[in-house]
Structure formats: C-alpha cells, structure tokens
Design a protein around this motif. Sequence first.
Motif, short mmCIF file in Angstrom:
data_model
loop_
_atom_site.label_atom_id
_atom_site.label_comp_id
_atom_site.label_asym_id
_atom_site.label_seq_id
_atom_site.Cartn_x
_atom_site.Cartn_y
_atom_site.Cartn_z
N LEU A 272 -3.95 6.66 3.63
CA LEU A 272 -2.46 5.95 3.82
C LEU A 272 -2.84 5.47 4.79
O LEU A 272 -1.86 4.27 4.90
N GLY B 131 0.70 -1.07 0.13
CA GLY B 131 -0.17 -0.05 0.18
C GLY B 131 0.86 1.02 -0.07
O GLY B 131 0.54 2.58 -0.96
N VAL B 132 1.41 1.23 0.83
CA VAL B 132 2.81 2.21 1.16
C VAL B 132 3.07 2.52 -0.45
O VAL B 132 3.56 3.57 -0.85
N LEU C 276 -0.30 16.30 -1.17
CA LEU C 276 0.26 15.53 -0.02
C LEU C 276 -0.25 14.85 1.08
O LEU C 276 -0.16 13.62 1.49
N PHE D 130 -5.62 3.33 5.43
CA PHE D 130 -5.63 2.20 5.13
C PHE D 130 -4.16 1.55 6.39
O PHE D 130 -4.72 -0.74 6.51
N ILE D 131 -3.29 1.92 6.93
CA ILE D 131 -2.62 0.90 7.39
C ILE D 131 -3.29 0.42 8.35
O ILE D 131 -3.46 -0.36 9.25
N LEU E 269 9.63 11.55 -1.18
CA LEU E 269 8.33 10.27 -1.06
C LEU E 269 9.07 8.34 -1.61
O LEU E 269 8.32 8.23 -1.00
N LEU F 2 0.85 21.47 -3.58
CA LEU F 2 1.51 20.18 -3.30
C LEU F 2 1.37 19.53 -1.87
O LEU F 2 0.85 18.88 -1.59
N LEU G 287 4.83 13.96 -10.35
CA LEU G 287 5.78 15.25 -10.42
C LEU G 287 6.50 14.73 -11.34
O LEU G 287 7.20 15.38 -11.76
N ASN H 130 2.19 8.93 -6.18
CA ASN H 130 2.77 10.91 -6.19
C ASN H 130 3.80 11.24 -7.11
O ASN H 130 3.88 12.02 -7.22
N LEU I 31 11.44 22.15 -5.97
CA LEU I 31 10.27 21.34 -4.97
C LEU I 31 9.69 19.98 -5.64
O LEU I 31 10.25 19.07 -4.90
N PHE I 32 9.49 20.18 -6.50
CA PHE I 32 9.14 18.77 -7.16
C PHE I 32 10.32 17.45 -7.17
O PHE I 32 9.86 16.33 -6.93
N SER J 236 10.78 16.70 -3.45
CA SER J 236 9.53 16.00 -2.80
C SER J 236 9.38 14.36 -3.27
O SER J 236 9.30 13.57 -2.74
N PHE K 139 -1.66 11.41 2.46
CA PHE K 139 -1.39 10.29 3.87
C PHE K 139 -1.76 10.18 4.57
O PHE K 139 -1.96 9.34 5.16
N ALA L 91 12.34 27.54 -9.56
CA ALA L 91 12.06 27.10 -8.09
C ALA L 91 11.10 26.05 -7.99
O ALA L 91 11.34 25.21 -7.04
N LEU L 92 9.67 25.45 -9.08
CA LEU L 92 9.03 23.90 -8.59
C LEU L 92 9.35 23.01 -9.12
O LEU L 92 9.04 21.76 -8.60
N MET M 272 0.88 4.33 -3.82
CA MET M 272 0.26 5.47 -3.26
C MET M 272 1.91 6.31 -3.37
O MET M 272 1.69 7.63 -3.86
N LEU M 273 2.79 5.84 -2.56
CA LEU M 273 4.13 6.85 -3.21
C LEU M 273 4.43 6.44 -4.41
O LEU M 273 4.80 8.17 -4.89
N PHE N 249 3.04 25.93 -4.86
CA PHE N 249 3.61 25.40 -3.68
C PHE N 249 2.52 25.28 -2.35
O PHE N 249 3.30 23.90 -1.55
#
Lengths: 777, 58
Positions: free
Chosen positions: B19, A166-167, B12, B22-23, A201, B8, A178, A174, A193-194, A197, B16, A189-190, A170-171, B5
């Motif tokens: 998530l 599951g982890v 997330l 679910f856990i 993740l 995002l 990105l 995401n 950030l991506f 992130s 979470f 900068a975007l 989901m990750l 900014f």
Amino acid sequence: MESALRIPVLETGRKSCLHCQTEYSAQSNSLFCCKGCETVHFLLKGRGLDQKPKAIQEDLSYLDDSEFVQSYATHESREMLFYLEGVHCAACVWLTEKLPDFCPGVEFLQLNLASGVARVRLYESGSFAQAAREIARLGYRPFPVKQGQSDELRKKEDRKLLIQLGVAGMLSGNIMLLAVALYAGASGALAELFKWSSFILFLPVLFYSAVPFFKSAWASLRVKQVSIDVPIVFGLAVGTAVSIVNLFMGSDQIYFDSLSTLVFLLLSTRYLLKKVNQHALNSSEWAHFLAPAKAKRFIGHSSKTETVSVNLLRPNDLIQVLPGECFPVDGVVVQGEGAVNCSLLTGESALVAASPGTAVNAGTWNQHSPLIVRVVASGPKTRLNRILASVESSLRSRAPIVAYVDRVGQAFVVAVLALAVLGFFIGLFVSGVQEGFQRALAIAIVVCPCTFALATPLAISLSIGRAAKAGILVKGADVLERLSQVRTVFFDKTGTLTVGELRVSHWDQFSDGAAEALMALEIRSAHPIARAVQRYFQGRFEWLPEVEDFREQPGKGVSGTIRGDRFEVRSHPSLDQTVSTRVGLFKNGVIVGAMTFSDVLREDSKSSVDQLKAMGLHVGILSGDAGGPVQDVSGQLGIQPGNSFSALSPEQKAEVVKGSPFTLMVGDGANDAVALAQAHASVAVQGGMEMSLRVASVYSSQSGVRSIPALLVLAQETLRVIRRNLVFAVVYNLVGIAVALSGRLDPLFAAVLMPLSALTVFLSTMAGTGKLRRAFR
Amino acid sequence: MSILFLLLPVALLLGFGFLFAFIWGASGGQFDDLETPAHRVLLPDSTEEFKTGEKRHV
C-alpha cells in the motif's frame, strides 16, 4: 526500373528485405521478403507517403517575447506546455522526444499521448521559439498552452482520489478476509482479534477514504439540498456507530466489511467518472489555442513587421492582416482594399467590402487582400469578447436543472427516514425501546443507495466515454438527461447544415471560349467567388489565354483584356439574386456566360434531418442569412417553412430558442452562441468558434450534423438503463427492508445483499450500455 | 490455530508495504499518464539503434 535496384546478398548468404529488413533466402528474385512487404512498400511509395511530413511554416518568434514567456512558462521560465496537433501514435512519441538530440538548448520533451500535450524544458541558454520551430519542422503544429493554477490543483486532487481509492481497496479486501473467518465461525480470542483488527483497519477507510462523501454531503446540506451523498453518509455513520457499540458490548453485529466495500465501490465509480469527464473536454485548455494568439505589428514607422502575441498589442498599433487570416483585434482599416467575412459574428454569408476607414472586428476573416489595421481594442475589450462575457454570465445565471438522480435521491432519503421511524415503532410494539432502536438502525444500514450512487454515474460515464470515442464531447452528466428530453431541434444553416463556402452550382455558357476566359481572369484572384470558380474548373483546361490589364475591384468584380476583347466578371441587374448569388461574364458588355453560386448542403444533412423527424422530433432552421438561401435549404431538407427562420440577429435566435420548450440548438458561429447558451441542450459542431465551443453543452468534432440523431438515441437509451437499474434497486431494498423490519438482519445477510445488489445494477448497466455501444457504432 | 496470532500481523504488514509503495508511486505522479509510458518502453533507446535496427551493446 526494378532491375536497377539490386538487393545485395549479405555475408550470411541471405538478402535483406527492402521494406522491413528481415533477412530471407537469397534464391528469391523479389526485393522483398514477402508479398505483404511488397504491397505495403508500393502502396506507400505510390501515394507519396514515404516522404517526410511537410514542415509547417509559421512565424513563432513571439514565443521568446519576455512578456509571453512570463505568462506561459513555469519553472523559472524554462518550461512550457505545447499542444501538438497531429500526434497519434508511439512513433510520434519517439520522434518528438528526440528533440534534445538535434535542438541544443532543450533539456527534455515529454509527450502525453492521450492529451497531445508536450512538456518542453529548456537549459538556461535555450529558446522556446527555436524548440517550437524544430517541432513544427517534424510536422506537428505546436500551440503554447497556458498552465493555470487550476491544472496543478486538479492533478493533486486526482492523485489524492487515487490514493484514497487504493487505501479503501486494500483495507476493505483485508477486512473481508477477516469477516469471512468470523462468518465461518471463528470464536474465542481469535474472534476478538479479528473483530478488533477489522475495526482498526476500518478507521482509515472512514477517516481518509470516505472524506469526499462527507465533504460533498456537507456542501449540499449547507445549501439546503439533499444530494445522493447524504444517505450514503447517513448509512455509513449509523453502521459505524452500531458496529462500534456492538464491538464493545461483545456482540457479533458488526458491519465493517459491508461498509468498507461500499466505500470502495463508490469511490471506484467516482474515480472512473472523473477520468471520463476530464478526457472529454477541458475547456480551459481549449481556449488557449483556438484564438489567434499572435499578430504582425509594424516596428515604429518602418515597413518591417514583427510577430507579437496579441496580448501585447496596444491601441493605435498598426498591424498587418494577410488574406485568409483572422483579425486578432477590433480596429480600423488604414490601408488596403478588400473584403471581410463577418459570418462568425453576423451569420451572413455575403462578404462586406473593406476600405480605409472601415471598422473591422476580432473574429472576422480577411478574405481578399492584405490590409493594414490600426488597433482600437484588443483582448477583453473587443466586441467578440464582450459578447462572450455576456453569454457566459447568462450561462451562470441560468437555474441548474435538478438532475434525475438528485430528485430520486431526495425521495430516497425521505423514504429511508420514514421506514426507520416505522421500524422503531414495530420494534417498540414487539418488545420495547431497545428493539425499536435496533430495527430502525438495521434499516439505515441495509438500505443501499447504490443505484443512484454507483450505477447511474457508471451508465452516464460509459455513455459519455462512448460518445467521446465517436468524437462527440459531452460536457457533464446532466447533459445526457437534457438531451433525452429534447423535443425540438434547431439548426444553424451556414457551416452547420451547409458546407459554409461558396460552390459553383450551375454554369451556363452562351458562347465558345467563355469558360477559358473566365478561368483566366479568376485564377488571378483570391476572392471566395474566384476560388469557387477555380475549384469548379480545376484541371479542365490545358492552357489559359493571356490576360492584359487585369483589374480587381473589391465588392464589384474582376476584369481584363483577352485578345483585344474586354472581359468582365460582375453581377448584373438582370440576374435573379433572391435565391442565390448569380454572377455573369461579360464580353465587351455583352453577357456570354452566367453562373450560380450557392452554399451546398452537406451530404449527411438530409439523412440526419429525416432520422430526427422519424424519431418524432420537430426540426427547424435558425439563420442570420437572407430569406432566399434559407428557404432553398429548408425546401431541400423537407423542413416546414413555418419552422425555418431567416435574417435573425443573435438575440432573436435566442428568443426563438427560449420560446419553445426542450430545444436542442445546433450551431457553430459566434452568432449562435447566445442561442446555444439559452437552449435546453446545445451542440457546437466542428469548425465552430471558440465561443460556441465554450457555451454549448456538447461539442461534436465531426463536421456536419451526422452525429445528432445518434447522440439523442444514446441519451434516451442511457436514461432507460438508469430507470431499469432503479427497478432492480427497489426490489433489493424492499427485500432488505422487509428483513430489517422483521428484526432478522445480521452482518452476513448485509454482507451478501449489499454487494449482490451493487453487482446486479453494475451488470445491468454494462449489459445495457453494451447493447447501446453496438447501436451507436 | 495460535499461529494465526502471528500470521495476521505479518500478512497485514506485507499488505501495508505494498500500500505504501502504491501511495509513493501515486503521489510521485506515476499514475498520471497511463498511456504513453506503455508505448515509450517499446521504442529504441537511440537514433542509431533505430537506423540500424541493431541493439547497442553497452
């Protein structure tokens, strides 16, 4: 008759259907709302199916023995698991879970429909025997199941794997979102950030979800083996390292999306595989309810008996064994005369006479009359369990075959390392050391072991699942590969190719009234021969003559006086005994009838053997039975006399099996267990002994051998699908390697190629096994 | 595009949240048996209801 049943008109002016209670127009003359309800109603009534299920009579008081409770119950002795025989549908769930309503002392019952195991929790005052009796009254036969610590551990592991999956899911989803933005050209900068992130993740994916791969790669390296997890971990480590370095250097070459998706896909396959394997067979759960768990022990010196768990029997205890029951212990008969069926231990279909002083073994059946037995050995000390222990130890000592996937996986690791070195030198030659490292790392990242790690387990688990639905339980992934290599198939005779019980195959009557006299005598006996006669003549006669002075001599026959004439049923020297059992009916010493008994072939044996021969396999028989019956069977099946072996001991069977390469042994009895364990692959068929079920690599819950050809086809086809996947993977990897060697690998290319190759082998697997499913019915 | 900014972390956070749900469910054993509960929900709550075919009004 039907006019007596008048359906009342309801207040609403309508009538209520007799079957489904739906309201319908009062104008109708019928008792039912529709033709369908009428048909179903009379169908059920006509067959007696509207009756409540027949209650099962069984003495369950041993469930409350304090020693039994201690070893089986948990939660302060208030909870026990029962396997319920006969659980099928939602109605079974409803019925059994209503137990607390009518059985005081039960807190709750929770049934798992898939496994048929119910959890029963009691209040302080409750009794397990009472609860089990109520369950039996509902028509489900309860077998207590021991809760091992391993089961609890397994459950925890399952949950952990699911959470890891599951982890990762989901990750990686995401991170991919990105990454798409980055590929689309996010900047400034975007983009920073991506990137950061997706790095953050990715960390849980690497350090939590991917842990199973690290563990198993480490475990295989420690024993100096290279499993398929090694290249996965290698690629993962290199990819992560490169991506982190590039992240800090501000470069675009980061692969977190590809790597996390890979982890997710691999974990899903692993989870699926685990589920299928667990569903197939959990031998530790089987063992508990296959053995006769209880015995009738005499209390002190009285003639009263109590039912106790077999574990509580001590040497010199006296127990009673009724006809049709299995001896729970090794012992000596002290009272009673009868006959014992030892076929499970020796393979011999003839009965052995038992009288005071005769030794009997656990696992054999009392056929004839009640016997009182003094216990000599119980539990692990019985002959049955000693054979079992030796079989299990031989199973452990057998060298495991290196599975196809592992062999290819090892070649793969070598190839990847060689290519990485090659890439390094090409890069070095083109523009220096830095370029050399980059190309070597690019190869490590792009080369995807997805066929071996993903498609192969998937193909195998789908095939195992398919077989499980057809009632064939395959105990492990490497078994299919073994099955695909089989060249010779050996069958056990009694119980496997044949029905395993005597039938009258021929009846000659030399004078009138002989059949009635025979039936009148045999209907008083419980001997297997008598039962065969009863079946043969069932419903043939309106009445039977009176029998006086009836006598039954174990091992000899029965006799009685009918209208002044002395009739005897016994064997006679003049009757040919070599091919099959023959018995005569004598009237005052003169033969008036003769019958032949044989163990008849199962209906599907002939066609199955023909199919196997058409597949180009050698077929043979290994039997502990005498030469005559074995020749008879092999003649009927068209098996070459040179391939059928008779009068073999369990060890000799194993010798024959070991003597020829790639054998498949199919059997059921304890006398087959050694051979089953020694064969390249083995199938235990339904009705077999616990021991053979444990050692065989496949268990078929269908009786007979019908499933064997289909099983072999399934195995061969599965291996074919795997080889085809291998070709796809090689093509994809060649493309990836070529790009990486030329130094043009970028994250977008990796992100497209890796899932695409995984998807192709996935689709190829689904298509391949789909075709297979239709072929396999 | 500066709104990203803010969006995002919010997206997330939402992810979470699910998530963790679910856990929580998985470690509580809610995914151990995926077959029986689907049948159980269709069954009447009480024996009375089964006999009469009527839903009790609670």
